[in-house]
Motif scaffolding. Structure first.
Motif, PDB file in Angstrom:
ATOM      1  N   ALA A   1       1.150  -0.836  -0.014  1.00  0.00           N
ATOM      2  CA  ALA A   1       0.010   0.419  -0.277  1.00  0.00           C
ATOM      3  C   ALA A   1       1.236   1.443  -0.117  1.00  0.00           C
ATOM      4  CB  ALA A   1      -1.258  -0.193   1.521  1.00  0.00           C
ATOM      5  N   LEU A   2       1.862   1.180   0.678  1.00  0.00           N
ATOM      6  CA  LEU A   2       2.886   2.286   0.833  1.00  0.00           C
ATOM      7  C   LEU A   2       3.327   3.247  -0.442  1.00  0.00           C
ATOM      8  CD1 LEU A   2       3.963   4.182   2.791  1.00  0.00           C
ATOM      9  CD2 LEU A   2       6.360   2.619   3.287  1.00  0.00           C
ATOM     10  N   ASP A   3       4.116   1.505  -1.130  1.00  0.00           N
ATOM     11  CA  ASP A   3       4.168   2.113  -3.293  1.00  0.00           C
ATOM     12  C   ASP A   3       2.924   1.954  -3.556  1.00  0.00           C
ATOM     13  OD1 ASP A   3       6.548   0.716  -2.199  1.00  0.00           O
ATOM     14  OD2 ASP A   3       6.707  -1.465  -2.442  1.00  0.00           O
ATOM     15  N   VAL A   4       1.946   2.036  -3.555  1.00  0.00           N
ATOM     16  CA  VAL A   4       1.160   2.190  -4.501  1.00  0.00           C
ATOM     17  C   VAL A   4       0.827   3.870  -4.242  1.00  0.00           C
ATOM     18  CG1 VAL A   4      -1.211   2.099  -5.038  1.00  0.00           C
ATOM     19  CG2 VAL A   4      -0.928   0.565  -4.490  1.00  0.00           C
ATOM     20  N   GLU A   5       1.278   3.842  -3.190  1.00  0.00           N
ATOM     21  CA  GLU A   5       1.219   5.986  -2.918  1.00  0.00           C
ATOM     22  C   GLU A   5       2.181   6.279  -3.313  1.00  0.00           C
ATOM     23  OE1 GLU A   5       1.148   7.272   1.350  1.00  0.00           O
ATOM     24  OE2 GLU A   5      -1.065   5.786   1.759  1.00  0.00           O
ATOM     25  N   ARG A   6       3.050   5.983  -3.706  1.00  0.00           N
ATOM     26  CA  ARG A   6       5.022   6.279  -3.698  1.00  0.00           C
ATOM     27  C   ARG A   6       5.029   6.848  -5.081  1.00  0.00           C
ATOM     28  NH1 ARG A   6       8.964   3.620   0.466  1.00  0.00           N
ATOM     29  NH2 ARG A   6       8.642   2.215  -0.198  1.00  0.00           N
ATOM     30  N   GLN A   7       4.342   5.596  -5.520  1.00  0.00           N
ATOM     31  CA  GLN A   7       4.532   4.932  -7.070  1.00  0.00           C
ATOM     32  C   GLN A   7       3.393   5.222  -8.562  1.00  0.00           C
ATOM     33  OE1 GLN A   7       7.736   4.444  -8.065  1.00  0.00           O
ATOM     34  NE2 GLN A   7       8.172   3.692  -5.922  1.00  0.00           N
ATOM     35  N   ALA A   8       2.428   6.417  -7.784  1.00  0.00           N
ATOM     36  CA  ALA A   8       1.228   6.849  -8.263  1.00  0.00           C
ATOM     37  C   ALA A   8       1.510   6.700 -10.130  1.00  0.00           C
ATOM     38  CB  ALA A   8       1.097   8.380  -8.069  1.00  0.00           C
ATOM     39  N   PRO A   9       2.504   7.582 -10.390  1.00  0.00           N
ATOM     40  CA  PRO A   9       2.771   7.420 -11.966  1.00  0.00           C
ATOM     41  C   PRO A   9       2.197   5.543 -12.765  1.00  0.00           C
ATOM     42  CG  PRO A   9       4.519   8.452 -11.393  1.00  0.00           C
ATOM     43  CD  PRO A   9       3.442   7.499 -10.306  1.00  0.00           C
ATOM     44  N   ASN A  10       3.250   4.880 -12.376  1.00  0.00           N
ATOM     45  CA  ASN A  10       3.108   3.460 -12.741  1.00  0.00           C
ATOM     46  C   ASN A  10       1.965   3.109 -12.102  1.00  0.00           C
ATOM     47  OD1 ASN A  10       5.700   3.044 -14.024  1.00  0.00           O
ATOM     48  ND2 ASN A  10       6.577   2.732 -12.113  1.00  0.00           N
ATOM     49  N   VAL A  11       1.331   3.101 -11.283  1.00  0.00           N
ATOM     50  CA  VAL A  11      -0.276   2.577 -10.619  1.00  0.00           C
ATOM     51  C   VAL A  11      -1.098   3.268 -11.799  1.00  0.00           C
ATOM     52  CG1 VAL A  11      -2.479   2.656  -9.132  1.00  0.00           C
ATOM     53  CG2 VAL A  11       0.057   2.279  -8.458  1.00  0.00           C
TER      54      VAL A  11
ATOM     55  N   ALA B   1      -4.625  -3.574 -15.782  1.00  0.00           N
ATOM     56  CA  ALA B   1      -4.532  -4.403 -14.555  1.00  0.00           C
ATOM     57  C   ALA B   1      -5.246  -4.273 -13.218  1.00  0.00           C
ATOM     58  CB  ALA B   1      -3.181  -4.632 -14.854  1.00  0.00           C
ATOM     59  N   GLU B   2      -5.253  -5.055 -12.695  1.00  0.00           N
ATOM     60  CA  GLU B   2      -6.441  -4.736 -10.913  1.00  0.00           C
ATOM     61  C   GLU B   2      -4.400  -4.265 -10.172  1.00  0.00           C
ATOM     62  OE1 GLU B   2      -8.848  -6.588  -8.305  1.00  0.00           O
ATOM     63  OE2 GLU B   2      -8.862  -7.775 -10.104  1.00  0.00           O
ATOM     64  N   VAL B   3      -4.998  -3.556 -10.006  1.00  0.00           N
ATOM     65  CA  VAL B   3      -4.056  -4.032  -8.649  1.00  0.00           C
ATOM     66  C   VAL B   3      -4.198  -3.485  -7.727  1.00  0.00           C
ATOM     67  CG1 VAL B   3      -2.476  -1.606  -8.325  1.00  0.00           C
ATOM     68  CG2 VAL B   3      -2.607  -1.372 -10.935  1.00  0.00           C
ATOM     69  N   VAL B   4      -3.374  -4.227  -6.856  1.00  0.00           N
ATOM     70  CA  VAL B   4      -4.296  -4.964  -5.509  1.00  0.00           C
ATOM     71  C   VAL B   4      -3.092  -4.284  -4.027  1.00  0.00           C
ATOM     72  CG1 VAL B   4      -4.748  -6.447  -3.690  1.00  0.00           C
ATOM     73  CG2 VAL B   4      -5.578  -6.747  -6.073  1.00  0.00           C
ATOM     74  N   PRO B   5      -3.812  -3.016  -3.456  1.00  0.00           N
ATOM     75  CA  PRO B   5      -3.077  -2.811  -1.798  1.00  0.00           C
ATOM     76  C   PRO B   5      -2.567  -3.688  -1.579  1.00  0.00           C
ATOM     77  CG  PRO B   5      -4.321  -0.462  -2.965  1.00  0.00           C
ATOM     78  CD  PRO B   5      -4.643  -2.393  -3.387  1.00  0.00           C
ATOM     79  N   VAL B   6      -1.276  -3.990  -0.706  1.00  0.00           N
ATOM     80  CA  VAL B   6      -1.293  -5.078   0.340  1.00  0.00           C
ATOM     81  C   VAL B   6      -1.272  -3.821   1.492  1.00  0.00           C
ATOM     82  CG1 VAL B   6      -0.411  -7.146   0.914  1.00  0.00           C
ATOM     83  CG2 VAL B   6      -0.303  -6.402  -1.131  1.00  0.00           C
ATOM     84  N   HIS B   7      -1.521  -4.609   2.445  1.00  0.00           N
ATOM     85  CA  HIS B   7      -1.614  -3.750   4.421  1.00  0.00           C
ATOM     86  C   HIS B   7      -1.525  -4.508   4.901  1.00  0.00           C
ATOM     87  CE1 HIS B   7      -4.282  -0.346   2.836  1.00  0.00           C
ATOM     88  NE2 HIS B   7      -4.935  -1.231   1.830  1.00  0.00           N
ATOM     89  N   SER B   8      -0.615  -5.520   4.729  1.00  0.00           N
ATOM     90  CA  SER B   8      -0.033  -6.664   5.384  1.00  0.00           C
ATOM     91  C   SER B   8       1.615  -5.693   5.855  1.00  0.00           C
ATOM     92  CB  SER B   8      -0.149  -7.409   5.845  1.00  0.00           C
ATOM     93  OG  SER B   8       0.314  -7.793   4.522  1.00  0.00           O
TER      94      SER B   8
ATOM     95  N   LYS C   1       3.730  -2.752   4.193  1.00  0.00           N
ATOM     96  CA  LYS C   1       3.168  -2.238   3.339  1.00  0.00           C
ATOM     97  C   LYS C   1       4.533  -2.076   1.925  1.00  0.00           C
ATOM     98  CE  LYS C   1      -0.247   0.521   6.750  1.00  0.00           C
ATOM     99  NZ  LYS C   1       0.011  -0.589   6.418  1.00  0.00           N
ATOM    100  N   THR C   2       4.945  -3.164   2.138  1.00  0.00           N
ATOM    101  CA  THR C   2       5.940  -2.980   1.318  1.00  0.00           C
ATOM    102  C   THR C   2       6.241  -4.419   0.265  1.00  0.00           C
ATOM    103  OG1 THR C   2       7.782  -3.328   2.322  1.00  0.00           O
ATOM    104  CG2 THR C   2       7.186  -1.272   1.616  1.00  0.00           C
ATOM    105  N   LEU C   3       7.323  -4.578  -0.726  1.00  0.00           N
ATOM    106  CA  LEU C   3       7.378  -5.108  -1.819  1.00  0.00           C
ATOM    107  C   LEU C   3       7.244  -6.428  -1.191  1.00  0.00           C
ATOM    108  CD1 LEU C   3       7.944  -6.794  -5.015  1.00  0.00           C
ATOM    109  CD2 LEU C   3      10.311  -6.455  -3.677  1.00  0.00           C
ATOM    110  N   LYS C   4       8.521  -7.198  -0.195  1.00  0.00           N
ATOM    111  CA  LYS C   4       7.983  -8.383   1.042  1.00  0.00           C
ATOM    112  C   LYS C   4       6.216  -8.920   0.741  1.00  0.00           C
ATOM    113  CE  LYS C   4      10.440  -8.342   4.303  1.00  0.00           C
ATOM    114  NZ  LYS C   4       9.299  -8.475   5.668  1.00  0.00           N
ATOM    115  N   ASP C   5       5.029  -8.345   1.391  1.00  0.00           N
ATOM    116  CA  ASP C   5       4.264  -8.276   2.041  1.00  0.00           C
ATOM    117  C   ASP C   5       3.629  -8.471   0.370  1.00  0.00           C
ATOM    118  OD1 ASP C   5       4.970  -7.033   4.685  1.00  0.00           O
ATOM    119  OD2 ASP C   5       5.268  -5.175   3.223  1.00  0.00           O
TER     120      ASP C   5
END
Ligand SMILES: *Cc1c(COP(=O)(O)O)cnc(C)c1O
Length: 393
Positions: free
Chosen positions: A138-148, A156-163, A166-170
């Motif tokens: 979810a943090l990356d979704v915020e930081r990388q808005a243009p790619n989203v 594509a369906e982009v699914v934010p992960v909140h666990s 909230k970055t790549l590993k999650d």
């Protein structure tokens, strides 16, 4: 000992497939079929056609005259930045979407950190009409808005992960969970030479078109089909693996890997995995991994999103440990200066990841007659905000 994967999926003591039992069917299916598929004429014909007409290959090998004069050597840039979508990642996603099609999959999942792999995956899914789900912290979704936005435009369906953090590993954990619940109709496109066997070998093979072309192009330009130095940046290690592939056993070629030192190797803000890592298991393979004394994975840091990864592909762990590759850790500041130099000397704004490879030119001190090939993995458009901010443009 060689540098190609062995029958069990290992490079020396690194690699393998350390996965939950529930993933066995998915990995077995891929392991049992990928070589048959990839070596078939029908696959190769489709793969080669798309690399040429869709990605834009072969990418040029460019003699960088002014950069060569600056360093007193002969530098050639392998222009992966000129690929469709701006980097080498498309070589791999084209290969994997074709494997998925051969396996009659209907649905593609992927995870992405900075979003570059997500965009390359969404691109080939649009191309082939495949359903595409991209997991992203979810943090990356915020930081990388243009790619989203790009991924969404591509369908594509982009699914934010909140666990977790909230970055790549999650995001990776979530993608694996999805794959376990959809073992029949879904293929998981991994974006680098990481993950359980057979992914590191499969992705290396797709990227090996880079060194296949370098051989032919160097022969045309210099009358010799190998360089003295071959330089690439290493995040997970896919562009480097592709550039090295046909030279792995050729000792005349010195392999130079640039990884991200971040604020400095000893600063605590770094992604210098092969220098600081110890053997451990991440994303299903045994490799070098930045971890604390309790085996907890340490959060990596780099100015470059594509190098900001706590592990490294098992091939690269083995190349570093065996001494086949020389690894330099490049700081954020060194990378920024190298990006500026390349821009001003050659009129090419490189990706921040690539800038780490360029900075390694300062370390290796090649001679006037030496031939240096540097894999220019991607273009810098995506990094303009950082350049503007840090270089005070
Ligand atoms: C993703 C990326 C990298 C890092 O990934 P590897 O698998 O190590 O190649 C390097 N350069 C660019 C331009 C990228 O987009």
């Amino acid at each position: 000992m060689g540098y190609k994967v062995d029958a069990e999926g290992f490079y020396g003591e690194y690699g393998g497939a350390y996965i939950p039992e529930m993933l066995y069917p998915n990995i077995r299916e891929l392991e049992n079929n990928y070589m048959k598929i990839v070596s078939s004429d029908s696959f190769q014909n489709k793969f080669r056609l798309l690399l040429r007409d869709y990605a834009g290959r072969p990418t040029p090998l460019f003699r960088a005259e002014r950069l060569s004069a600056h360093y007193g050597t002969q530098i050639f840039l392998k222009r992966e930045d000129l690929n469709h979508t701006g980097a080498h990642k498309i070589n791999n996603t084209i290969g994997q979407i074709l494997v998925a099609t051969h396996l009659k999959k209907k649905r593609i999942i992927a995870e992405t950190g900075a979003g570059q792999h997500g965009v390359a995956t969404a691109t080939v899914c649009a191309l082939t009409g495949m359903e595409c789900i991209v997991y992203m912290g979810a943090l990356d979704v915020e930081r990388q808005a243009p790619n989203v936005k790009k991924m969404k435009m591509l369908g594509a369906e982009v699914v934010p992960v909140h666990s977790g953090n909230k970055t790549l590993k999650d995001a990776t954990n979530e993608a694996i969970r999805d794959w376990i619940s959809h073992p029949v109709d879904t293929h998981y496109i991994i974006g680098s030479v990481v993950g359980p066997h057979p992914y590191p070998d499969m992705v290396t093979r797709f990227q090996s078109v880079i060194s296949e072309e370098i051989r032919i192009q160097l022969m045309e330009k210099t009358g010799r089909d190998y360089p003295d130095y071959l330089v690439a940046c290493v995040g997970g290690g896919s562009n480097a693996a592709g550039a090295y592939y046909h030279y792995l056993e050729d000792r005349r070629v010195r392999l130079i890997s640039a990884e991200a030192a971040g604020l400095g190797v000893d600063s605590g803000y770094t992604a210098a995995t092969s220098l600081l890592g110890r053997p451990g298991i991440i994303h299903g393979s045994r490799t070098l991994l930045m971890q604390d004394d309790d085996g907890q994975i340490e959060e990596p840091y780099s100015i470059s999103a594509g190098l900001d990864y706590p592990g490294v592909g098992p091939l690269h762990a083995w190349l570093a440990e065996s001494g086949r590759a020389t690894v330099y850790a490049i700081t954020d500041e060194e990378a920024l200066q190298a990006a500026m130099l390349c821009t001003r000397k050659e009129g090419i704004i490189p990706a921040l990841e690539t800038a780490h490879a360029l900075a390694a030119l300062e370390k290796i001190k090649p001679g006037i007659k030496d031939v240096v090939v540097l894999n220019l993995s991607g273009r810098g458009d995506k990094d303009m905000e950082t350049y503007i901010d840090k270089l005070e443009i």
